[in-house]
Design a protein around this motif. Structure first.
Motif, PDB file in Angstrom:
ATOM      1  N   ALA A  63       0.822  -1.209   0.000  1.00 51.69           N
ATOM      2  CA  ALA A  63       0.000   0.000   0.000  1.00 51.69           C
ATOM      3  C   ALA A  63       0.856   1.260   0.000  1.00 51.69           C
ATOM      4  N   LEU A  71      -5.237   0.205  -6.189  1.00 51.97           N
ATOM      5  CA  LEU A  71      -5.616   0.293  -4.777  1.00 51.97           C
ATOM      6  C   LEU A  71      -6.876  -0.498  -4.475  1.00 51.97           C
ATOM      7  N   LEU A 133      -0.452   3.153   3.144  1.00 53.01           N
ATOM      8  CA  LEU A 133      -0.777   4.084   2.067  1.00 53.01           C
ATOM      9  C   LEU A 133      -0.584   5.534   2.495  1.00 53.01           C
TER      10      LEU A 133
END
Length: 222
Positions: A63, A71, A133
């Motif tokens: 991520a 994603l 992320l």
């Protein structure tokens, strides 16, 4: 140095992300006698960290460097792998809290827009992938992100053990100090394993998490 200081801030136990509300199976493991001694607890911690490296860290790592178009698949895969209903809900709650917090700290990273897009496309905003992320978008290097996640996993378990009265504060912090010595060996292959190769290796932890709802009186939610 500024990046290190910011990571230390994000790892602060006072940060309102919700992690201290959950024991991730530790409370039920103690209640039902799956853990009785410090030796068993050490083995439990090692297994817990092994699963963090084998299962969560591949998602964190992927991520942190994922392309926007990939994603959705990553989030869907993580969503499908969460087997315990209570942890599933906890993950979504923590993910929402974490993303909101990081969007406030790093407005230039576009995390507020990311949260909006996830909601618009009805993608599951789980904590583990959003941890990697968001920190990747905020400019942190992957190795530091991995280490910080492993630190959080260890710290939260030891804090839960202390709050449950299983070990004392000094014993807990000594264990934390000792376990830092094995982080390097645990992390050796974590930076090269993609999320498509993530594996669950400690199913007894899932069983303990499922037993949590059978506890008569609970300190933690799950």
């Amino acid at each position: 140095m500024p990046q290190l200081a910011r990571l230390l801030h994000l790892a602060d136990s006072a940060l309102p992300t919700g992690s201290f509300a959950y024991s991730y199976g530790l409370e039920s493991s103690l209640t039902f006698g799956l853990l009785r001694t410090e030796t068993e607890f050490r083995a439990y911690l090692y297994s817990f960290l092994q699963q963090a490296v084998e299962f969560e860290l591949p998602f964190v790592t992927s991520a942190a460097t994922v392309a926007d178009g990939d994603l959705g698949a990553l989030l869907a895969e993580y969503d499908a792998q969460l087997l315990t209903p209570a942890l599933y809900q906890a993950s979504l709650t923590q993910g929402k809290n974490w993303l909101k917090l990081l969007a406030t700290f790093y407005p230039e990273a576009g995390l507020a827009e990311l949260g909006y897009n996830l909601a618009q496309h009805k993608l599951p905003a789980h904590f583990v992938p959003l941890f990697g992320l968001s920190l990747g978008k905020a400019g942190f290097v992957v190795a530091d992100i991995q280490l910080t996640y492993l630190h959080l996993a260890l710290r939260d378990q030891l804090s839960a053990a202390i709050r449950l009265g299983f070990i004392g504060p000094m014993a807990g912090h000594l264990l934390q100090h000792d376990f830092y010595g094995i982080f390097e060996s645990l992390l050796v292959s974590a930076d090269i394993r993609p999320y498509t190769e993530a594996t669950r290796c400690t199913f007894l932890l899932d069983v303990a998490q499922l037993l949590h709802d059978n506890i008569y009186s609970r300190l933690f939610q799950n």
